[in-house]
Motif scaffolding. Structure first.
Motif, PDB file in Angstrom:
ATOM      1  N   ASP A 122       0.787  -1.543   0.114  1.00  0.00           N
ATOM      2  CA  ASP A 122       0.443  -0.026  -0.117  1.00  0.00           C
ATOM      3  C   ASP A 122       0.850   1.128   0.017  1.00  0.00           C
ATOM      4  O   ASP A 122       0.517   2.348  -0.882  1.00  0.00           O
ATOM      5  N   GLN A 123       2.054   1.241   0.973  1.00  0.00           N
ATOM      6  CA  GLN A 123       2.495   2.224   1.364  1.00  0.00           C
ATOM      7  C   GLN A 123       3.654   2.234  -0.402  1.00  0.00           C
ATOM      8  O   GLN A 123       3.713   4.054  -1.205  1.00  0.00           O
ATOM      9  N   THR A 124       4.248   1.464  -1.020  1.00  0.00           N
ATOM     10  CA  THR A 124       4.495   1.519  -2.451  1.00  0.00           C
ATOM     11  C   THR A 124       3.868   1.824  -3.308  1.00  0.00           C
ATOM     12  O   THR A 124       4.499   3.177  -4.440  1.00  0.00           O
ATOM     13  N   TRP A 125       3.055   1.766  -3.980  1.00  0.00           N
ATOM     14  CA  TRP A 125       1.860   1.782  -4.829  1.00  0.00           C
ATOM     15  C   TRP A 125       0.956   3.521  -4.646  1.00  0.00           C
ATOM     16  O   TRP A 125       1.264   4.361  -4.903  1.00  0.00           O
ATOM     17  N   ALA A 126       1.673   4.019  -3.157  1.00  0.00           N
ATOM     18  CA  ALA A 126       0.770   5.826  -2.451  1.00  0.00           C
ATOM     19  C   ALA A 126       1.890   6.680  -3.116  1.00  0.00           C
ATOM     20  O   ALA A 126       1.709   7.667  -3.769  1.00  0.00           O
ATOM     21  N   ASP A 186       1.944   9.087  -5.912  1.00  0.00           N
ATOM     22  CA  ASP A 186       2.652  10.123  -6.152  1.00  0.00           C
ATOM     23  C   ASP A 186       3.627  10.825  -6.799  1.00  0.00           C
ATOM     24  O   ASP A 186       3.232  12.301  -7.498  1.00  0.00           O
ATOM     25  N   SER A 187       4.102  10.425  -7.406  1.00  0.00           N
ATOM     26  CA  SER A 187       5.444  10.647  -8.427  1.00  0.00           C
ATOM     27  C   SER A 187       4.947  10.175  -9.586  1.00  0.00           C
ATOM     28  O   SER A 187       5.383  11.895  -9.823  1.00  0.00           O
ATOM     29  N   PRO A 202       8.017  17.966 -11.782  1.00  0.00           N
ATOM     30  CA  PRO A 202       9.546  17.967 -11.903  1.00  0.00           C
ATOM     31  C   PRO A 202       9.821  18.567 -11.391  1.00  0.00           C
ATOM     32  O   PRO A 202       9.677  20.574 -11.660  1.00  0.00           O
ATOM     33  N   SER A 203      11.445  18.645 -10.439  1.00  0.00           N
ATOM     34  CA  SER A 203      12.238  19.769  -9.956  1.00  0.00           C
ATOM     35  C   SER A 203      12.269  20.194 -11.454  1.00  0.00           C
ATOM     36  O   SER A 203      12.585  20.335 -12.436  1.00  0.00           O
TER      37      SER A 203
END
Length: 167
Positions: free
Chosen positions: A6-10, A14-15, A20-21
């Motif tokens: 779940d954290q990897t998917w989030a 988000d990315s 982009p910077s």
């Protein structure tokens, strides 16, 4: 799903939505094109220059070697650019092949397939009540004509060069 999934998917989501910077490019610097950089692709107005000529146009298979240089141009001189472009891009298909007439059995089979349904539809529209023998004969004629047409269909011959759309 586990907590790590779940954290990897989030993080992936988000990315994906993050901008982009300033120094970060999502593509190689060699592919960077500025607003003032010319494109390498030709434009239609590039071909309007009178100094660019194609030479004599020859039909396909018109000849090789010295024969190809002696051929007359396909577009007659003295016509404007729009007409020349229209003539060069206009496709005229060959005339279609004539419809095969078929033999007597095939024509009778087609008549047996087409006539009974039309006759029964007309009888139903007129609210007539045909006898059971007529309806039976119409159904038998239709089935006989259909079976005859299917039985006489041409099959695929191994030496037939037309294989259709083979992928």
């Amino acid at each position: 799903m586990s907590r790590d999934d779940d954290q990897t998917w989030a993080e992936l989501i988000d990315s994906f939505h993050a901008a982009p910077s300033d120094g970060d490019q999502p593509w190689p610097a060699a592919e960077e094109i500025g607003p003032d950089d010319p494109l390498d692709e030709p434009r239609p107005e590039d071909f309007r220059d009178a100094s660019v000529t194609l030479g004599p146009l020859t039909p396909r298979g018109a000849g090789t070697g010295s024969d190809a240089t002696d051929a007359a141009p396909a577009i007659p001189p003295g016509i404007d650019d729009a007409a020349a472009e229209e003539a060069a891009n206009h496709f005229v298909p060959p005339p279609p092949a004539p419809i095969p007439r078929g033999d007597r059995v095939q024509r009778l089979a087609w008549a047996a397939v087409i006539t009974p349904p039309i006759a029964l539809i007309i009888v139903a529209i007129m609210s007539w009540r045909p006898s059971d023998e007529i309806v039976f004969l119409a159904v038998v004629a239709f089935i006989t004509g259909f079976v005859t047409l299917v039985a006489r269909m041409r099959g695929h011959h191994p030496n037939d060069p037309d294989d259709g759309a083979v992928i």
